[in-house]
Scaffold this motif. Structure first.
Motif, short mmCIF file in Angstrom:
data_model
loop_
_atom_site.label_atom_id
_atom_site.label_comp_id
_atom_site.label_asym_id
_atom_site.label_seq_id
_atom_site.Cartn_x
_atom_site.Cartn_y
_atom_site.Cartn_z
N ALA A 1 -2.29 70.60 29.11
CA ALA A 1 -1.16 71.27 29.75
C ALA A 1 -0.93 70.72 31.16
CB ALA A 1 -1.39 72.78 29.79
N GLU A 2 -2.02 70.49 31.89
CA GLU A 2 -1.89 69.91 33.23
C GLU A 2 -1.33 68.50 33.17
OE1 GLU A 2 -5.90 70.37 34.71
OE2 GLU A 2 -5.25 72.04 36.00
N ALA A 3 -1.76 67.72 32.17
CA ALA A 3 -1.27 66.34 32.02
C ALA A 3 0.22 66.34 31.69
CB ALA A 3 -2.06 65.62 30.94
N ILE A 4 0.64 67.25 30.82
CA ILE A 4 2.05 67.35 30.46
C ILE A 4 2.88 67.76 31.67
CG2 ILE A 4 3.71 68.68 29.10
CD1 ILE A 4 1.58 68.75 26.85
N GLU A 5 2.37 68.75 32.41
CA GLU A 5 3.06 69.22 33.61
C GLU A 5 3.19 68.10 34.64
OE1 GLU A 5 2.11 72.34 37.14
OE2 GLU A 5 1.78 73.07 35.09
N GLU B 1 0.72 64.02 23.95
CA GLU B 1 0.19 63.05 24.92
C GLU B 1 0.85 61.68 24.81
OE1 GLU B 1 -4.02 62.84 24.51
OE2 GLU B 1 -4.30 64.96 24.89
N GLU B 2 1.29 61.33 23.62
CA GLU B 2 1.87 60.01 23.40
C GLU B 2 3.36 59.95 23.73
OE1 GLU B 2 0.94 59.18 19.36
OE2 GLU B 2 -1.22 59.30 19.70
N THR B 3 3.96 61.11 23.98
CA THR B 3 5.39 61.16 24.29
C THR B 3 5.63 60.66 25.71
OG1 THR B 3 5.64 63.07 22.86
CG2 THR B 3 7.40 62.67 24.42
N ASN B 4 6.64 59.84 25.86
CA ASN B 4 7.05 59.37 27.18
C ASN B 4 7.89 60.48 27.81
OD1 ASN B 4 8.50 58.22 29.34
ND2 ASN B 4 8.45 56.20 28.39
N ALA B 5 7.35 61.14 28.83
CA ALA B 5 8.02 62.30 29.43
C ALA B 5 9.38 61.93 29.99
CB ALA B 5 7.14 62.89 30.53
N LYS B 6 9.47 60.80 30.65
CA LYS B 6 10.73 60.39 31.26
C LYS B 6 11.79 60.17 30.19
CE LYS B 6 12.62 56.83 34.30
NZ LYS B 6 12.29 55.60 35.04
N ALA B 7 11.45 59.48 29.13
CA ALA B 7 12.40 59.23 28.05
C ALA B 7 12.79 60.53 27.34
CB ALA B 7 11.81 58.24 27.04
#
Length: 127
Positions: free
Chosen positions: A11-15, A59-65
């Motif tokens: 959750a912290e990594a996603i945030e 985790e593998e999702t590119n957050a920016k994209a």
């Protein structure tokens, strides 16, 4: 590491990934909208939608994209009306009906003109 610690660190990594994408997301929104206040509202809407669908993020999702896609779709949905794709047969039928209406009204005008002309000639014949 137990599951609760793993979930917390995920959750912290996603945030963190989402937070790091916000400046470029805002720049893209300003470019799209041309107005900073509208862009800020669009970014806020994007983050709300992302929060609602956080389950699709991993985790593998590119957050920016991922966020840019949400923002772009939100912008397009909010700012552009969908184009109605008319049935070609209906469009042709509508044009025919209009043309038939014009032809019918021209015919009525011709009939009325000929009746008026007939009445005038009859009057002139009787005088």
């Amino acid at each position: 590491m137990d599951d609760s610690m793993r979930n917390w660190s995920e959750a912290e990594a996603i945030e963190a990934a989402i937070a790091s994408a916000v400046p470029s997301l805002r720049a893209f929104a300003v470019w799209l909208c041309g107005d900073r206040s509208r862009a800020d509202a669009l970014v806020q809407e994007t983050l709300e939608k992302a929060s609602a669908s956080i389950g699709s993020f991993n985790e593998e999702t590119n957050a920016k994209a991922w966020l840019t896609t949400i923002l772009r779709k939100s912008y397009l949905t909010d700012h552009y009306e969908p184009h109605e794709t008319a049935d070609p047969d209906e469009a042709i039928a509508a044009r025919i009906a209009i043309n038939e209406g014009i032809v019918a009204s021209e015919f009525r005008v011709r009939v009325m003109n000929s009746r008026v002309a007939d009445q005038r000639s009859r009057r002139n014949d009787h005088v």
